[in-house]
Design a protein around this motif. Structure first.
Motif, short mmCIF file in Angstrom:
data_model
loop_
_atom_site.label_atom_id
_atom_site.label_comp_id
_atom_site.label_asym_id
_atom_site.label_seq_id
_atom_site.Cartn_x
_atom_site.Cartn_y
_atom_site.Cartn_z
N GLY A 23 10.06 -7.31 -18.71
CA GLY A 23 9.30 -8.56 -18.82
C GLY A 23 7.86 -8.33 -19.21
O GLY A 23 7.31 -9.03 -20.07
N PHE A 24 7.22 -7.33 -18.59
CA PHE A 24 5.82 -7.04 -18.92
C PHE A 24 5.69 -6.55 -20.36
O PHE A 24 4.79 -6.98 -21.10
N LEU A 25 6.58 -5.65 -20.77
CA LEU A 25 6.52 -5.12 -22.12
C LEU A 25 6.72 -6.23 -23.14
O LEU A 25 5.99 -6.31 -24.15
N LEU A 26 7.69 -7.10 -22.88
CA LEU A 26 7.93 -8.24 -23.79
C LEU A 26 6.72 -9.17 -23.83
O LEU A 26 6.28 -9.58 -24.91
N ALA A 27 6.18 -9.49 -22.65
CA ALA A 27 5.07 -10.43 -22.59
C ALA A 27 3.85 -9.92 -23.35
O ALA A 27 3.27 -10.64 -24.17
N TYR A 28 3.45 -8.67 -23.10
CA TYR A 28 2.26 -8.14 -23.75
C TYR A 28 2.47 -7.92 -25.24
O TYR A 28 1.53 -8.03 -26.03
N SER A 29 3.71 -7.62 -25.63
CA SER A 29 4.01 -7.50 -27.06
C SER A 29 3.89 -8.86 -27.74
O SER A 29 3.28 -8.98 -28.81
N VAL A 30 4.48 -9.87 -27.11
CA VAL A 30 4.42 -11.23 -27.66
C VAL A 30 2.97 -11.71 -27.74
O VAL A 30 2.55 -12.33 -28.72
N GLY A 31 2.18 -11.41 -26.71
CA GLY A 31 0.80 -11.88 -26.66
C GLY A 31 -0.18 -11.07 -27.48
O GLY A 31 -1.37 -11.38 -27.50
N ASN A 32 0.29 -10.02 -28.16
CA ASN A 32 -0.58 -9.15 -28.94
C ASN A 32 -1.65 -8.52 -28.04
O ASN A 32 -2.82 -8.40 -28.44
N LEU A 33 -1.24 -8.12 -26.83
CA LEU A 33 -2.18 -7.60 -25.84
C LEU A 33 -1.92 -6.14 -25.48
O LEU A 33 -2.56 -5.61 -24.56
N LEU A 34 -0.98 -5.50 -26.16
CA LEU A 34 -0.74 -4.08 -25.88
C LEU A 34 -1.95 -3.23 -26.27
O LEU A 34 -2.26 -2.24 -25.61
N SER A 35 -2.62 -3.63 -27.34
CA SER A 35 -3.85 -2.95 -27.75
C SER A 35 -5.03 -3.74 -27.20
O SER A 35 -5.10 -4.96 -27.40
N PRO A 36 -5.96 -3.10 -26.50
CA PRO A 36 -7.07 -3.83 -25.89
C PRO A 36 -8.05 -4.36 -26.92
O PRO A 36 -8.17 -3.84 -28.03
N MET A 37 -8.75 -5.41 -26.56
CA MET A 37 -9.81 -5.94 -27.41
C MET A 37 -11.00 -4.99 -27.42
O MET A 37 -11.13 -4.13 -26.56
N VAL A 61 1.86 -15.54 -21.19
CA VAL A 61 1.60 -15.93 -19.81
C VAL A 61 2.83 -16.62 -19.22
O VAL A 61 3.17 -16.42 -18.04
N ALA A 62 3.53 -17.41 -20.02
CA ALA A 62 4.75 -18.05 -19.54
C ALA A 62 5.79 -17.01 -19.13
O ALA A 62 6.46 -17.14 -18.09
N ILE A 63 5.92 -15.95 -19.93
CA ILE A 63 6.87 -14.88 -19.61
C ILE A 63 6.46 -14.16 -18.32
O ILE A 63 7.29 -13.85 -17.46
N ILE A 64 5.15 -13.93 -18.16
CA ILE A 64 4.65 -13.28 -16.96
C ILE A 64 4.94 -14.13 -15.72
O ILE A 64 5.36 -13.61 -14.67
N VAL A 65 4.73 -15.43 -15.82
CA VAL A 65 5.00 -16.33 -14.70
C VAL A 65 6.46 -16.24 -14.28
O VAL A 65 6.78 -16.26 -13.08
N LEU A 66 7.36 -16.12 -15.25
CA LEU A 66 8.78 -16.02 -14.94
C LEU A 66 9.16 -14.64 -14.40
O LEU A 66 10.14 -14.49 -13.67
N THR A 67 8.38 -13.63 -14.75
CA THR A 67 8.69 -12.25 -14.38
C THR A 67 8.14 -11.85 -13.01
O THR A 67 8.78 -11.11 -12.26
N VAL A 68 6.94 -12.34 -12.68
CA VAL A 68 6.23 -11.91 -11.47
C VAL A 68 7.06 -12.02 -10.19
O VAL A 68 6.99 -11.13 -9.33
N PRO A 69 7.87 -13.08 -9.98
CA PRO A 69 8.62 -13.16 -8.72
C PRO A 69 9.52 -11.96 -8.44
O PRO A 69 9.80 -11.66 -7.27
N PHE A 70 9.95 -11.25 -9.48
CA PHE A 70 10.80 -10.08 -9.27
C PHE A 70 10.03 -8.92 -8.64
O PHE A 70 10.64 -7.95 -8.18
N GLU A 71 8.69 -9.02 -8.62
CA GLU A 71 7.88 -7.97 -8.01
C GLU A 71 8.13 -7.86 -6.51
O GLU A 71 8.12 -6.76 -5.94
N TYR A 72 8.40 -8.98 -5.87
CA TYR A 72 8.44 -9.00 -4.41
C TYR A 72 9.67 -8.30 -3.82
O TYR A 72 9.52 -7.47 -2.91
N PRO A 73 10.89 -8.58 -4.29
CA PRO A 73 12.00 -7.78 -3.75
C PRO A 73 11.87 -6.30 -4.10
O PRO A 73 12.27 -5.43 -3.32
#
Length: 249
Positions: A23-37, A61-73
């Motif tokens: 989820g993180f890899l997909l989100a940052y790839s989609v957001g063009n955020l893998l390379s820092p500003m 950010v939408a993908i991150i919101v959907l992914t974050v809950p999996f962090e807790y278990p």
């Protein structure tokens, strides 16, 4: 709870680690955020980045919101396995679960700020948008130290495990110790705009990102191994108890 169901839940929680990585890899790839500003970008460059990547950032950010809950278990099952090392809930397992619950804030809040900037960039001045992108980058990289005690507690617990069959291998303990060390330079991004300690630098961003991605793959693998080990240990204990009952009868 039935033991078989409990173990299935632990296994599913360990698999959440792979969901998080994907989820993180997909989100940052989609957001063009893998390379820092670039920390030296000006207001017009910040506006151009937000405008050109508006839909991509909001989708990220939408993908991150959907992914974050999996962090807790994932965090909880890690502490459950550490608990086996400590012989019950102890300082290390509790530190891991508490810092693990807080850790997602380190990337979710910065992304929320960036999404607010990208949501309607035409409504804000270039200077405001530049300040918002600065807040995103400074928090995203600089707050990585939140994660240090979490991985160090895992690493230390692994290294002090004296079982004949350790819960985690020793190399995994050292991986956590090293990851905690390489995350520390992120705290200095607030003092640097260029060089290895800037938010796009080798020490503050590149090395921690590489170590984190390695950890995000290794940890669920080690958790699945530990859960399998716990199942086998339970079976052995059951066989031993049955043998003892037969011998005493």
């Amino acid at each position: 709870m039935e033991h078989a169901r409990y173990m299935r839940l632990q296994r599913a929680s360990a698999w959440c680690g792979f969901v998080l990585f994907a989820g993180f890899l997909l989100a940052y790839s989609v957001g063009n955020l893998l390379s820092p500003m670039d920390p030296t970008m000006n207001a017009q460059e910040a506006v151009a980045f937000l405008t050109d990547n508006q839909t991509r950032i909001l989708a990220c950010v939408a993908i991150i919101v959907l992914t974050v809950p999996f962090e807790y278990p994932f965090v909880v099952v890690t502490s459950l396995q550490m608990r086996r090392i400590e012989g019950g809930w102890g300082l290390l397992s509790m530190t891991q679960v508490l810092t693990g619950v807080v850790a997602p804030i380190g990337f979710f809040f910065p992304l929320a700020i960036l999404s607010a900037a990208a949501y309607r960039p035409e409504a804000h001045s270039p200077e405001v948008l530049l300040a918002m992108t600065d807040m995103f980058n400074l928090m995203y990289v600089g707050n990585a130290c939140i994660f240090v005690l979490q991985v160090w507690s895992i690493g230390y617990a692994t290294l002090i495990d004296r079982r004949e069959k350790p819960i985690f291998p020793k190399w995994f303990g050292w991986l956590n110790i090293v990851l905690g060390i390489v995350l520390i330079p992120g705290a200095f991004v607030y003092l640097n705009k260029t060089g290895p300690l800037a938010w796009n630098g080798l020490l503050a961003y590149m090395l921690p990102s590489a170590a984190y991605f390695i950890w995000k793959i290794a940890t669920p693998v080690m958790l699945l191994r530990a859960v399998k080990h716990e199942e086998a240990e339970t079976v052995e204990q059951g066989v031993g108890q049955e043998a003892a009952q037969v011998a005493s009868s």
